[in-house]
Every structure is written in structure tokens, then in C-alpha cells.
Design an enzyme around this catalytic site. Structure first.
Site, short mmCIF file in Angstrom:
data_model
loop_
_atom_site.label_atom_id
_atom_site.label_comp_id
_atom_site.label_asym_id
_atom_site.label_seq_id
_atom_site.Cartn_x
_atom_site.Cartn_y
_atom_site.Cartn_z
N TYR A 39 -25.58 23.35 2.37
CA TYR A 39 -24.53 22.53 2.99
C TYR A 39 -23.28 22.44 2.10
O TYR A 39 -22.15 22.65 2.54
CB TYR A 39 -25.10 21.13 3.24
CG TYR A 39 -24.18 20.15 3.91
CD1 TYR A 39 -23.92 20.21 5.27
CD2 TYR A 39 -23.59 19.12 3.17
CE1 TYR A 39 -23.09 19.27 5.88
CE2 TYR A 39 -22.77 18.18 3.77
CZ TYR A 39 -22.52 18.27 5.12
OH TYR A 39 -21.71 17.34 5.73
N GLY A 40 -23.51 22.18 0.79
CA GLY A 40 -22.39 22.06 -0.14
C GLY A 40 -21.61 23.36 -0.27
O GLY A 40 -20.37 23.37 -0.36
N LYS B 180 -19.44 23.80 2.84
CA LYS B 180 -18.37 22.82 2.89
C LYS B 180 -17.25 23.15 1.90
O LYS B 180 -16.08 22.89 2.16
CB LYS B 180 -18.93 21.42 2.61
CG LYS B 180 -19.74 20.85 3.76
CD LYS B 180 -18.95 20.83 5.06
CE LYS B 180 -19.66 20.12 6.19
NZ LYS B 180 -18.90 20.18 7.46
N GLN C 146 4.29 38.09 -6.43
CA GLN C 146 3.19 37.92 -7.38
C GLN C 146 2.79 39.26 -7.98
O GLN C 146 2.53 39.37 -9.18
CB GLN C 146 2.00 37.27 -6.69
CG GLN C 146 0.82 37.02 -7.63
CD GLN C 146 -0.34 36.36 -6.93
OE1 GLN C 146 -0.23 35.88 -5.83
NE2 GLN C 146 -1.49 36.33 -7.58
#
Length: 442
Positions: free
Chosen positions: A161-162, A165, A413
Site C-alpha cells: 500500500y505504501g 501511494k 536541463q
């Protein structure tokens, strides 16, 4: 009252919890809402049309406009097509759907990992991708990603889950950059609210204080047409809202770095007494290179990016209103465009940027200077190297490379990393220059 009259909103996972409140509130404020919910359990099992239908009925009973959708977020194209078939457009996307499969990493199965990935990361990608070009065509879009404290900080038993997320933060930050020129914003929220996802991991007395209603005001504000906030992360819950950003320590530099030297100087690596706050990949890289150059200069070592040679002295500094054209320099066209930008918006730029920039542009054996003053008065640009005080930023570049950068043929860049674009001084101000340069592209 912030209104959303005739805006078309997709809310995923809108059959209950925070998603339901989103759908009801957007409809109350005039939006046409696609209420998406697969109707499965909080662990991703099963399916039912009842959850979405119930919310649609609530919206219609209150005089609002809504249609249901029962597809999985993995079928993002179908959900977006529901909006197009019923309302002809898509303006706002709330990626809210989610499930939990909590288990310690040592006991996690591939299915536990893959299912969380498919709903959270892939689902948000599929919805956002399906809506993206429709938003671009209308030059308007507002996207919300739903992250979590488990993603920002990690949480025991939630490696799947982490991970997903936190992946949403990276997706949101990139979409914010790619959508900027088309009036598409993308922000991430990390909400803490009582829902079927949190009822199993939080005590009842805490859940009572975390009504989903407290999350909605932030999302309404971020999705309104007058709000330009983009690429940000917010923690929100219980009536409290805060912005989260990355912080970098001043760090430690040694040209002959070794593990032993790191051990002896680790306190400098982790000290945040003099931090910086990079907000983009280019700012991160340029900031590191600037720090290394400054440290190298202090120790007498060779810098990574060598300073430009002194500019050839100009006969006299031109008045701010005078022509900025110099024969033989294609860059003159760039500075003419910048001059027009200053004439129309100089006071606001001075207030926003507050810096003086010296450009040393080389063409063959000739070096010509221009000074962009966005610190004094209403701003000015002039030929020559004289300025009111020492320039905050000095930029050295060839005439051809600068023209290519400003026509979009050369990435700034990339030019910096290859040594074609050399920057000295305040790197924070150097990155601020991007806003006016973007407006002044040829």
C-alpha cells in the site's frame, strides 16, 4: 461559494466514505458527477452496483445531476467514456478508489502486492491517461491523487500500500509539469479520515473525530477553475490542512570522498541547520552541482562547471527602454521578447522574482552581455554588463545554444548537464527565471 456549474467530475470509489462525500458536494455546487464504484469489499473482493446507485439516487433527490459507473478503475477508459457519453466532456478527476491487503513483508504474496498495485497505481494511471487528452483539448483539467501517510513515511504491514501511494506522488508531480501549459493541475492529498479502509486499523474514539467531510474543502479548492496550485502534496484531516515538501540538508563535500570520510563527517550529511528545498528534478541536480562548485571553490579544487570568461566590456549600459538588439546576435530576438514581457508584466515579475541576472552570450570570438533586472522598479533589460549592484545570477551560453533553448529545440536541463549552459550564483533565483523564459519563448 466556490461553484462548479456544468463542470464534469469523475469520482472513483464514490459509493461510500470520502468518495461519497466528494460526489455529493460537487453535485451540490453545480457539477455533473460520474459516481464510480465497483462495489467490492475493502480487500478488493466481489462487485455490486448498489453502492454507486445509492449515491446517484441521493444526488438526484437533492436536485443534482449524476450517473453511475460500475467498472474497475483498471478499465479507466470505460469510466471516462461514461462521462463523455452522458455529458460530452471531463473536467475534474478524483482518483479516490482504494483497497487494503495489509500483511507483513515476510508473509506477503504476489497477489497481495499485485492487487494493490492494480487498484491504486495502475488504476490512477488508467483514469488519468484516459482523461488527459480530453483535458488538453479543452485547455482545462484538475486531477487529484490520493496518497497516504503510509506512502509518505512508511507503515508496518503496508509495504504494498505504501509503495503505491508514494508512486502516486511521483505521477502527480510529473503530470503537474506536463499539464502546466494546458491549464491542467495535478495535486496529491494524504487524507486521514474514517472510512472502511481505516476502521480496521484505528480505534473508534479516534475515528469519530475524523469525518470524511473534513477532507472535501481542500479538494474543492484545488479543483476550482480559479486555483492554480499544482504539483503539491497536502496532509489533511480533522479540519487541519498542511503542505508537505522535500527538504535537503546542506550536505558534505570532498573531492576524494571515501566511506571513512563519510563516517567521520556523517553529522554534516544529516544536519538540517542550513537546508534547501528542491521542487523539481532540474532544480535538484543544478542545486547539487552549485553546492559542489561552491565547496570546490572554497577548497581550491577544480569545479564541475567552470565559470564563464569575463564578458567583453560594453561601451555603455543602455537605458532600460532602449533597444536590446545587438547586430550579429540571434539572441537579440529572445531579449526583445523578454522586454515585451517586462513592459506588460514587469511589476508583478519584480515582486515574484526579486533578482538581477547577467547573461554573457558568446558568438564566435565575441561575447555580448545583457542585464535582466527583476529587482528594481518595474523591471528592465539592457545591453551591457552594468547593473544596480552585483548580479544574483550569471549565465554563460553560446548565441546558438541560447536561441535553440528558447525555440524549444534544446532542453535547458540537458544543456546545463552538458556544460553548454553555465550558471553561477543563486540557484534558487536561477530556477525562478524559468517562468519568464517560458513566457518569452520564440
Amino acid at each position: 461559494m466556490l461553484m462548479f456549474k456544468d463542470r464534469v467530475v469523475i469520482v472513483t470509489g464514490a459509493g461510500g466514505g470520502i468518495g461519497r462525500v466528494y460526489a455529493l458536494e460537487f453535485a451540490k455546487r453545480g457539477a455533473k458527477v460520474v459516481v464510480n464504484d465497483l462495489g467490492g469489499s475493502h480487500t478488493g473482493q466481489g462487485a455490486s452496483s448498489k453502492a454507486a446507485d445509492k449515491v446517484v439516487d441521493e444526488i438526484k433527490a437533492a436536485g443534482g445531476v449524476a450517473v453511475p459507473n460500475y467498472d474497475s478503475v483498471e478499465d479507466g477508459e470505460k469510466i471516462v467514456q461514461t462521462a463523455l457519453d452522458n455529458f460530452g466532456r471531463i473536467d475534474i478527476l478524483i482518483n479516490n478508489a482504494g483497497i487494503l491487503r495489509d500483511v507483513s513483508f515476510g508473509k506477503m504474496s504476489d497477489n497481495d502486492w499485485d492487487l494493490i498495485y492494480r487498484v491504486h497505481a495502475k488504476g490512477a494511471y488508467k483514469l488519468s491517461r484516459a482523461a488527459w487528452n480530453h483535458m488538453r483539448e479543452k485547455s482545462f483539467g484538475r486531477i487529484i491523487m490520493t496518497s497516504s501517510a503510509a506512502g509518505l513515511y512508511g507503515n508496518f504491514g503496508q509495504s504494498n500500500y505504501g509503495s503505491m501511494k508514494m508512486a502516486l506522488v511521483g505521477l502527480s508531480n510529473t503530470l503537474a509539469q506536463e499539464g502546466k501549459t494546458k491549464n491542467i493541475t495535478c495535486n496529491t492529498i494524504a487524507p486521514i479520515a474514517a472510512s472502511r479502509l481505516t476502521e480496521s486499523v484505528m480505534p473508534p474514539e479516534i475515528l469519530d473525530q475524523l469525518k470524511p467531510d473534513y477532507i472535501v474543502p481542500l479538494v474543492l479548492y484545488l479543483c476550482h477553475e480559479d486555483t492554480t496550485e499544482s504539483g503539491s502534496v497536502f496532509e489533511v484531516g480533522a479540519g487541519w490542512v498542511s503542505k508537505v515538501r522535500l527538504e535537503r540538508s546542506a550536505g558534505f563535500y570532498d573531492k576524494n570522498l571515501s566511506a571513512e570520510k563519510l563516517k567521520d563527517n556523517w553529522g554534516k550529511v544529516e544536519s538540517f541547520d542550513n537546508p534547501s528545498y528542491p521542487t523539481s528534478a532540474s532544480e535538484s541536480v543544478s542545486g547539487i552541482l552549485a553546492a559542489v562548485n561552491n565547496k570546490a571553490s572554497e577548497t581550491g579544487a577544480s569545479p564541475l562547471v567552470r565559470p564563464p570568461k569575463p564578458a567583453a566590456p560594453a561601451a555603455a549600459a543602455a537605458a532600460p527602454s532602449a533597444s536590446v538588439v545587438v547586430d550579429g546576435f540571434e539572441s537579440s530576438k529572445v531579449f526583445q521578447t523578454i522586454q515585451k514581457t517586462i513592459q506588460s508584466n514587469g511589476a508583478d515579475l519584480v515582486k515574484k522574482i526579486n533578482g538581477v541576472y547577467l547573461f554573457n552570450v558568446k558568438n564566435g570570438s565575441k561575447v555580448q552581455s545583457w542585464v535582466l533586472d527583476l529587482k528594481n522598479g518595474s523591471g528592465s533589460i539592457s545591453v551591457g554588463s552594468e547593473s544596480k549592484g552585483k548580479p544574483n545570477v550569471t549565465i554563460a551560453v553560446s548565441d546558438d545554444d541560447f536561441t535553440q533553448i528558447m525555440t524549444g529545440k534544446l532542453n535547458a536541463q540537458s544543456a546545463f548537464m552538458k556544460g553548454k549552459l553555465k550558471i553561477q550564483g543563486n540557484m534558487g533565483l536561477a530556477t525562478k527565471l524559468g517562468s519568464i523564459m517560458q513566457k518569452s519563448k520564440l
